[in-house]
Design an enzyme around this catalytic site. Structure first.
Site, PDB file in Angstrom:
ATOM      1  N   HIS A  80      -2.124  26.989   0.031  1.00 14.98           N
ATOM      2  CA  HIS A  80      -1.179  26.083  -0.633  1.00 14.98           C
ATOM      3  C   HIS A  80      -1.890  24.790  -1.036  1.00 14.98           C
ATOM      4  O   HIS A  80      -1.816  24.351  -2.186  1.00 14.98           O
ATOM      5  CB  HIS A  80       0.004  25.781   0.284  1.00 14.98           C
ATOM      6  N   ASP A 109     -11.240  15.740 -32.425  1.00 12.22           N
ATOM      7  CA  ASP A 109     -11.168  16.716 -31.341  1.00 12.22           C
ATOM      8  C   ASP A 109     -11.892  16.102 -30.147  1.00 12.22           C
ATOM      9  O   ASP A 109     -12.262  14.925 -30.188  1.00 12.22           O
ATOM     10  CB  ASP A 109     -11.822  18.046 -31.748  1.00 12.22           C
ATOM     11  N   TRP A 145      -6.986  22.983   3.967  1.00 11.73           N
ATOM     12  CA  TRP A 145      -7.612  22.669   2.675  1.00 11.73           C
ATOM     13  C   TRP A 145      -8.812  21.749   2.873  1.00 11.73           C
ATOM     14  O   TRP A 145      -9.639  21.619   1.990  1.00 11.73           O
ATOM     15  CB  TRP A 145      -6.601  22.056   1.707  1.00 11.73           C
ATOM     16  N   SER A 173     -16.415  23.438 -13.568  1.00  7.92           N
ATOM     17  CA  SER A 173     -15.382  23.222 -14.576  1.00  7.92           C
ATOM     18  C   SER A 173     -14.973  21.752 -14.638  1.00  7.92           C
ATOM     19  O   SER A 173     -14.899  21.156 -15.719  1.00  7.92           O
ATOM     20  CB  SER A 173     -14.185  24.109 -14.251  1.00  7.92           C
ATOM     21  N   SER A 174     -14.729  21.144 -13.467  1.00  6.76           N
ATOM     22  CA  SER A 174     -14.285  19.747 -13.460  1.00  6.76           C
ATOM     23  C   SER A 174     -15.337  18.815 -14.023  1.00  6.76           C
ATOM     24  O   SER A 174     -15.022  17.881 -14.760  1.00  6.76           O
ATOM     25  CB  SER A 174     -13.998  19.270 -12.042  1.00  6.76           C
ATOM     26  N   HIS A 257     -11.714  11.316  -0.391  1.00  8.07           N
ATOM     27  CA  HIS A 257     -10.870  10.172  -0.724  1.00  8.07           C
ATOM     28  C   HIS A 257     -10.888   9.844  -2.212  1.00  8.07           C
ATOM     29  O   HIS A 257      -9.817   9.714  -2.807  1.00  8.07           O
ATOM     30  CB  HIS A 257     -11.127   8.942   0.145  1.00  8.07           C
ATOM     31  N   GLU A 259     -11.241  11.883  -4.408  1.00  7.77           N
ATOM     32  CA  GLU A 259     -10.442  12.974  -4.957  1.00  7.77           C
ATOM     33  C   GLU A 259      -8.949  12.617  -5.002  1.00  7.77           C
ATOM     34  O   GLU A 259      -8.270  12.923  -5.976  1.00  7.77           O
ATOM     35  CB  GLU A 259     -10.664  14.248  -4.142  1.00  7.77           C
ATOM     36  N   TYR A 261      -7.724   9.793  -5.431  1.00  6.82           N
ATOM     37  CA  TYR A 261      -7.532   8.880  -6.564  1.00  6.82           C
ATOM     38  C   TYR A 261      -7.694   9.594  -7.880  1.00  6.82           C
ATOM     39  O   TYR A 261      -7.099   9.204  -8.892  1.00  6.82           O
ATOM     40  CB  TYR A 261      -8.441   7.662  -6.435  1.00  6.82           C
ATOM     41  N   SER A 272       2.067   4.076 -17.205  1.00  3.84           N
ATOM     42  CA  SER A 272       1.856   2.860 -18.001  1.00  3.84           C
ATOM     43  C   SER A 272       2.082   3.094 -19.483  1.00  3.84           C
ATOM     44  O   SER A 272       2.207   2.142 -20.246  1.00  3.84           O
ATOM     45  CB  SER A 272       0.435   2.329 -17.795  1.00  3.84           C
ATOM     46  N   HIS A 306     -11.287   6.549   6.856  1.00  2.58           N
ATOM     47  CA  HIS A 306      -9.927   6.373   7.384  1.00  2.58           C
ATOM     48  C   HIS A 306      -9.280   7.717   7.689  1.00  2.58           C
ATOM     49  O   HIS A 306      -8.223   7.763   8.299  1.00  2.58           O
ATOM     50  CB  HIS A 306      -9.050   5.497   6.474  1.00  2.58           C
ATOM     51  N   HIS A 307      -9.910   8.780   7.251  1.00  2.55           N
ATOM     52  CA  HIS A 307      -9.420  10.109   7.642  1.00  2.55           C
ATOM     53  C   HIS A 307     -10.003  10.550   8.978  1.00  2.55           C
ATOM     54  O   HIS A 307      -9.711  11.635   9.454  1.00  2.55           O
ATOM     55  CB  HIS A 307      -9.790  11.138   6.570  1.00  2.55           C
ATOM     56  N   THR A 332      -3.480  -1.774  -5.989  1.00  3.44           N
ATOM     57  CA  THR A 332      -2.331  -0.886  -6.172  1.00  3.44           C
ATOM     58  C   THR A 332      -1.061  -1.714  -6.328  1.00  3.44           C
ATOM     59  O   THR A 332      -0.207  -1.415  -7.169  1.00  3.44           O
ATOM     60  CB  THR A 332      -2.202   0.070  -4.975  1.00  3.44           C
ATOM     61  N   LYS A 335      -0.591  -3.062  -9.763  1.00  8.45           N
ATOM     62  CA  LYS A 335      -0.042  -2.097 -10.708  1.00  8.45           C
ATOM     63  C   LYS A 335       1.470  -2.021 -10.595  1.00  8.45           C
ATOM     64  O   LYS A 335       2.187  -2.085 -11.593  1.00  8.45           O
ATOM     65  CB  LYS A 335      -0.629  -0.721 -10.450  1.00  8.45           C
ATOM     66  N   ARG A 454       0.919  18.664  12.626  1.00  8.05           N
ATOM     67  CA  ARG A 454       0.936  19.412  11.369  1.00  8.05           C
ATOM     68  C   ARG A 454       0.179  20.724  11.529  1.00  8.05           C
ATOM     69  O   ARG A 454      -0.546  20.910  12.502  1.00  8.05           O
ATOM     70  CB  ARG A 454       0.314  18.560  10.255  1.00  8.05           C
TER      71      ARG A 454
HETATM   72  C1  HEM Z   1      -2.143   2.529  -0.737  1.00 12.55           C
HETATM   73  C2  HEM Z   1      -2.940   3.491  -0.808  1.00 12.55           C
HETATM   74  C3  HEM Z   1      -3.255   4.506   0.298  1.00 12.55           C
HETATM   75  C4  HEM Z   1      -3.614   4.307   1.576  1.00 12.55           C
HETATM   76  C5  HEM Z   1      -3.780   2.966   2.271  1.00 12.55           C
HETATM   77  C6  HEM Z   1      -3.820   5.618   2.178  1.00 12.55           C
HETATM   78  C7  HEM Z   1      -4.216   5.846   3.476  1.00 12.55           C
HETATM   79  C8  HEM Z   1      -4.370   7.085   4.063  1.00 12.55           C
HETATM   80  C9  HEM Z   1      -4.850   7.337   5.393  1.00 12.55           C
HETATM   81  C10 HEM Z   1      -5.274   6.251   6.378  1.00 12.55           C
HETATM   82  C11 HEM Z   1      -4.852   8.681   5.607  1.00 12.55           C
HETATM   83  C12 HEM Z   1      -5.325   9.429   6.857  1.00 12.55           C
HETATM   84  C13 HEM Z   1      -4.225   9.729   7.771  1.00 12.55           C
HETATM   85  C14 HEM Z   1      -4.648  10.621   8.901  1.00 12.55           C
HETATM   86  O1  HEM Z   1      -5.159  11.726   8.631  1.00 12.55           O
HETATM   87  O2  HEM Z   1      -4.459  10.229  10.047  1.00 12.55           O
HETATM   88  C15 HEM Z   1      -4.369   9.287   4.401  1.00 12.55           C
HETATM   89  C16 HEM Z   1      -4.223  10.647   4.218  1.00 12.55           C
HETATM   90  C17 HEM Z   1      -4.025  11.221   2.983  1.00 12.55           C
HETATM   91  N1  HEM Z   1      -3.760  10.586   1.797  1.00 12.55           N
HETATM   92 FE1  HEM Z   1      -3.555   8.581   1.552  1.00 12.55          FE
HETATM   93  N2  HEM Z   1      -3.561   6.575   1.257  1.00 12.55           N
HETATM   94  C18 HEM Z   1      -3.219   5.939   0.075  1.00 12.55           C
HETATM   95  C19 HEM Z   1      -2.914   6.533  -1.116  1.00 12.55           C
HETATM   96  C20 HEM Z   1      -3.008   7.878  -1.349  1.00 12.55           C
HETATM   97  C21 HEM Z   1      -2.905   8.491  -2.645  1.00 12.55           C
HETATM   98  C22 HEM Z   1      -2.676   7.742  -3.941  1.00 12.55           C
HETATM   99  C23 HEM Z   1      -3.063   9.819  -2.467  1.00 12.55           C
HETATM  100  C24 HEM Z   1      -3.057  10.962  -3.452  1.00 12.55           C
HETATM  101  C25 HEM Z   1      -2.569  10.971  -4.601  1.00 12.55           C
HETATM  102  C26 HEM Z   1      -3.262  10.060  -1.064  1.00 12.55           C
HETATM  103  C27 HEM Z   1      -3.448  11.304  -0.507  1.00 12.55           C
HETATM  104  C28 HEM Z   1      -3.698  11.534   0.808  1.00 12.55           C
HETATM  105  C29 HEM Z   1      -3.892  12.830   1.369  1.00 12.55           C
HETATM  106  C30 HEM Z   1      -3.903  14.162   0.589  1.00 12.55           C
HETATM  107  C31 HEM Z   1      -4.082  12.655   2.737  1.00 12.55           C
HETATM  108  C32 HEM Z   1      -4.220  13.724   3.797  1.00 12.55           C
HETATM  109  C33 HEM Z   1      -5.461  14.466   3.824  1.00 12.55           C
HETATM  110  C34 HEM Z   1      -5.422  15.521   4.897  1.00 12.55           C
HETATM  111  O3  HEM Z   1      -5.739  15.195   6.051  1.00 12.55           O
HETATM  112  O4  HEM Z   1      -5.090  16.670   4.592  1.00 12.55           O
HETATM  113  N3  HEM Z   1      -3.217   8.856  -0.407  1.00 12.55           N
HETATM  114  N4  HEM Z   1      -4.069   8.290   3.462  1.00 12.55           N
HETATM  115 CU   LIG Z   2      -8.115   8.682   1.938  1.00 10.37          CU
END
Ligand code: HEM
Ligand SMILES: [Cu+2]
Lengths: 533, 294
Positions: A80, A109, A145, A173-174, A257, A259, A261, A272, A306-307, A332, A335, A454
């Site tokens: 997924h 083009d 994932w 591709s990307s 990370h 990614e 963004y 916008s 931070h992950h 952010t 914006k 999770r």
């Molecule tokens: C204000 C901006 C953001 C902050 C401060 C932030 C912060 C964080 C932090 C600290 C985690 C880790 C949490 C953990 O695993 O304990 C996390 C996970 C995640 N964030 Fe964000 N994030 C932000 C914006 C975004 C955006 C814009 C996206 C995607 C469009 C995003 C997608 C994700 C994803 C996919 C995960 C989980 C990854 C995983 O463990 O599978 N985040 N975020």
């Molecule tokens: Cu992140």
């Protein structure tokens, strides 16, 4: 000699239409054809990944194991995530870029049209290979994932090898897609279209493309190290040989990370474009939007750990990554402020694209705030790997990235098809999605804070009520997407005729050409419209 | 072709064929590796892999042939040329990032992971796993020496690697001389310097192969020799592949010079390959410093 003859010949009458039959799609070099293929492919993947999500939610409807085996549950969560990230969200943005960037900047083009076709056609093969792992001995990838080693190396099913090569193909591709977009934006703007007149969708995509080229090779690097560990006896991620499984996480999140963004900056661009149109005002703070996007991109390289707060990194690292992450909230916030300021005292109307855009602003902000909570390292010790994280990233990805894609599709469909959308059906789709998404993901904050982990197919009894609510919401959301499919097909097939400027307040080159846009636009560079001069 | 209109090629069969070839390559490689790891012998995987490789080779010849043909037919404007330049530059940047991942891995294990395993620093507690392990670099004795027997010795930087450094740096110079000659339309000199560059590249590859053989047969420095071997081979290996590819491309460019392609005004193909060659050279300097010397 023959190719040259035909090309020179074709040049004499530039305005011919598309080729007939399957060949049109297989061999095309037309950015509109390729954009459409990207978008349809992404919609297909959205439904495939969506079915997997619904299987997960069905299993989690009640505590206990009911419908699927735990092993299969793991395969579902993994597939997924992979399919939604690499198959649904990213290709949809590339599809939108293909359609809109040349029309917005007045180019005939994309800069490298044949490579453009290749970028697309790699994807169906890559995903065929990835999905085929479901039917292999030992099952599909089951390590999430994020495919952390050693789950994805020592303990992985044999299908991991195909997964690795599928990732390589998606990466190729990307990267080619991104190179094309950069070359197009930097090199093919109509005379007078300076960088600071560039529509924001192009700006955000330019920066996204840069991120893609910077981090997709790192992803390729990390899967290559996995491949070596699995098949050639190296010890990158094996402490027994002096390596470190944590190394995997560093390299992965250095990709991962940026990614996330990559999945949100083009969304910022779409929003916008839409908000000024329906507020009938110029975008507030154009230049600050550009600088905010650029600084988000730069900062996104400095926050990956931070992950990994709970994995065991030195204290200095915890602190650095905590503050750096919180810093991202500043651009952010700029914006979000600008979007709200654009609407302030505008003459607003609420057609379907605008509804999705508004929902984006509100719900994405919720996701941003939960991100800030997660950014606080000591607090993340509690939240990490719980449903709170799931709630966070689904808020930024579903009502964030996905809503922006839907907003963009509804906004530009008249330009693509020449028909206006049936607003009643559009609004129905919007409200059901809006309600569904919140019923699904809002309760996840609570069960996450209460400690539900999770990626586990079963849970303790006290989480039962909210899980049931979330599952009901998920089915509501999932089924409402059939309305989206219906709307798109209906709009392709007919409807009220769209004018060149399909929306009253719309500005920009793409609204100067007829709807539907002719197969070839801007064979010679256009004059910029009044609003851009 | 007026400079105000951009050349958009007609439909092309190459991309879809290339996708099929890439799929065969990937699927074949996956099947082959899985079969080998399960000790079942190559079979189908090998066939698919070779078919894919052959197909991809033919496609590249055809596709680039097309592009060269169009270019020589005068279809490409100055703007088109800039698109190619942006394309090639960003492609090289992506390659830089690919190597950056492996350099990053090397620094991480050297500076953090291995010392921690030996009980030093912030996370030295991980020594619990192997209390007798002593951190060192190059890592001669791994924590789990049974699964990952460390190397007996590592390669001295001051023999072949130093020689190779001289070869590659010189080759960058000779290539620049070739470029300068092309700008003067002194075609014989272009040929001569290109040829010298290619020879230097080939000798480099030869030495590298010799060094690998020595590492495997005499030093016990193998892929399985722990993380030193792993980082050593992944970095030098991918670099070696890039030199090989670069040499092949130089050969093609030389061939094109011989049949009369390129002139002082129009020679982007030449420049693109030159950029690539310099990039490979710079990577080697990094390798020489961080893999061999330091
Ligand atoms: C204000 C901006 C953001 C902050 C401060 C932030 C912060 C964080 C932090 C600290 C985690 C880790 C949490 C953990 O695993 O304990 C996390 C996970 C995640 N964030 Fe964000 N994030 C932000 C914006 C975004 C955006 C814009 C996206 C995607 C469009 C995003 C997608 C994700 C994803 C996919 C995960 C989980 C990854 C995983 O463990 O599978 N985040 N975020
Ligand atoms: Cu992140």
């Amino acid at each position: 000699m023959s190719t040259l003859d035909t090309t020179l010949h074709a040049d004499a009458h530039e305005h011919h239409g598309p080729a007939k039959g399957m060949g049109r799609w297989l061999f095309t070099t037309n950015h509109k054809d390729i954009g459409s293929m990207y978008l349809w492919f992404s919609l297909l993947m959205f439904f495939v990944g969506g079915c997997m999500a619904l299987m997960i939610r069905a299993e989690l409807f009640q505590p206990g194991l009911q419908l699927i085996e735990p092993g299969f549950f793991n395969q579902m969560t993994t597939m997924h995530g992979l399919i939604m990230v690499f198959g649904a969200v990213m290709p949809a943005f590339v599809g939108l870029a293909n359609w809109m960037v040349p029309m917005m900047i007045g180019a005939p083009d994309m800069a490298l049209p044949r490579m453009n076709n290749w970028s697309f056609w790699i994807l169906p093969f890559a995903f065929a290979m990835l999905i085929s792992t479901l039917f292999m001995e030992g099952g599909a990838p089951n390590f999430g994932w994020t495919f952390y080693a050693p789950l994805s190396t020592t303990y992985a099913p044999p299908s991991v090898t195909y997964f690795i090569f599928a990732i390589h193909m998606m990466g190729i591709s990307s990267i080619m897609g991104a190179i094309n977009i950069i070359a197009t934006i930097l090199n093919m703007r109509a005379p007078g279209m300076t960088m600071m007149k560039l529509p924001l969708f192009c700006w955000t995509w330019l920066i996204t493309a840069f991120l893609l080229i910077a981090v997709m090779p790192v992803l390729a690097g990390v899967v290559t190290m996995m491949l070596m560990d699995i098949h050639f006896g190296t010890s990158f991620f094996d402490a027994g040989g002096g390596g470190d499984p944590v190394l995997f996480q560093h390299v992965f999140w250095f990709f991962g990370h940026p990614e996330v963004y990559i999945m949100i900056l083009p969304a910022f661009g779409i929003i916008s474009q839409i908000i000024p149109t329906f507020a009938r005002k110029r975008l507030f703070g154009y230049a600050s939007m550009v600088y905010a996007t650029a600084s988000i991109a730069v900062l996104s390289f400095l926050v990956w750990a931070h992950h990994m707060f709970t994995v065991g990194i030195p204290l200095a690292g915890e602190l650095f990554f905590m503050y750096a992450t919180m810093l991202i909230a500043v651009p952010t916030g700029v914006k979000v402020f600008n979007w709200v300021a654009t609407m302030f005292r505008g003459s607003m109307t609420f057609e379907t694209p605008m509804l999705f855009a508004l929902a984006f602003v509100v719900l994405f902000t919720i996701g941003g705030f939960s991100g800030l909570m997660l950014a606080i390292a000591p607090v993340d010790f509690q939240y990490h790997d719980t449903y709170f994280v799931v709630a966070h990233f689904h808020y930024v990805l579903v009502p964030g990235a996905i809503f922006s894609i839907m907003a963009g599709v509804y906004y530009w469909l008249p330009k693509w098809t020449g028909h206006m959308l049936d607003e009643r059906m559009g609004k129905l789709h919007f409200w059901l999605s809006f309600i569904g998404v919140n019923i699904t993901f809002f309760p996840m904050h609570f069960i996450g804070l209460a400690g539900m982990p999770r990626r586990i197919p079963d849970y303790a009894l006290q989480f039962a009520d909210f899980n049931m609510v979330a599952s009901i919401g998920a089915f509501l959301f999932g089924l409402s997407q059939l309305i989206f499919l219906w709307n798109v097909i209906a709009c392709v097939r007919g409807g009220r005729k769209a004018e060149a400027r399909a929306w009253e307040g719309a500005e920009g080159l793409e609204w100067e050409i007829p709807s539907p846009a002719p197969y070839h636009t801007f064979a010679t560079p256009p004059q910029l419209p009044e609003s851009l001069r | 072709m007026s400079s105000s209109s951009y050349y958009v090629p007609e439909q092309s069969r190459w991309p879809i064929l290339a996708s099929v070839a890439l799929f065969l390559l990937a699927y074949g490689a996956g099947t082959l590796l899985n079969a080998l790891s399960a000790e079942q012998g190559g079979g189908l995987g090998l066939v698919l892999l070779l078919a894919g490789a052959l197909m991809m080779g033919l496609i590249l010849v055809g596709w680039f042939g097309n592009v060269i043909h169009e270019s020589r037919g005068g279809l490409y404007s100055a703007q088109m040329d800039r698109s190619f330049r942006w394309g090639m530059s960003w492609f090289i940047f992506s390659e830089v990032m690919f190597f950056a991942a492996f350099f990053g891995a090397l620094f991480y294990v050297r500076v953090l992971a291995v010392p921690w395993l030996g009980g030093e620093g912030d996370k030295g507690v991980s020594q619990m796993l192997w209390p007798d392990f002593v951190a060192q670099w190059p890592l001669m004795i791994t924590p789990d020496a049974e699964r990952f027997p460390g190397p007996a010795a590592v390669i001295s930087p001051w023999h072949i690697p130093l020689l190779n450094t001289c070869l590659l740096v010189t080759s960058s110079f000779t290539l620049t001389l070739a470029h300068k000659a092309l700008l003067r339309d002194a075609r014989m000199q272009v040929r001569r310097w290109l040829f010298v560059t290619i020879v230097l590249g080939v000798v480099f590859i030869g030495f590298q192969a010799y060094e690998y053989a020595e590492a495997y047969h005499e030093l016990g420095l193998t892929l399985q020799a722990g993380v030193y071997g792993a980082t050593f081979f992944i970095l030098t290996g991918f670099h070696g592949l890039h030199v090989t590819l670069g040499t092949l491309m130089l050969m093609i460019i030389l061939g094109r010079i011989v049949v009369g392609h390129f002139d002082s005004r129009q020679h982007f193909g030449f420049e693109a390959v030159a950029w690539y060659w310099h990039f490979v050279d710079v990577v080697w300097i990094g390798l020489f410093l961080f893999v061999y010397v330091l």
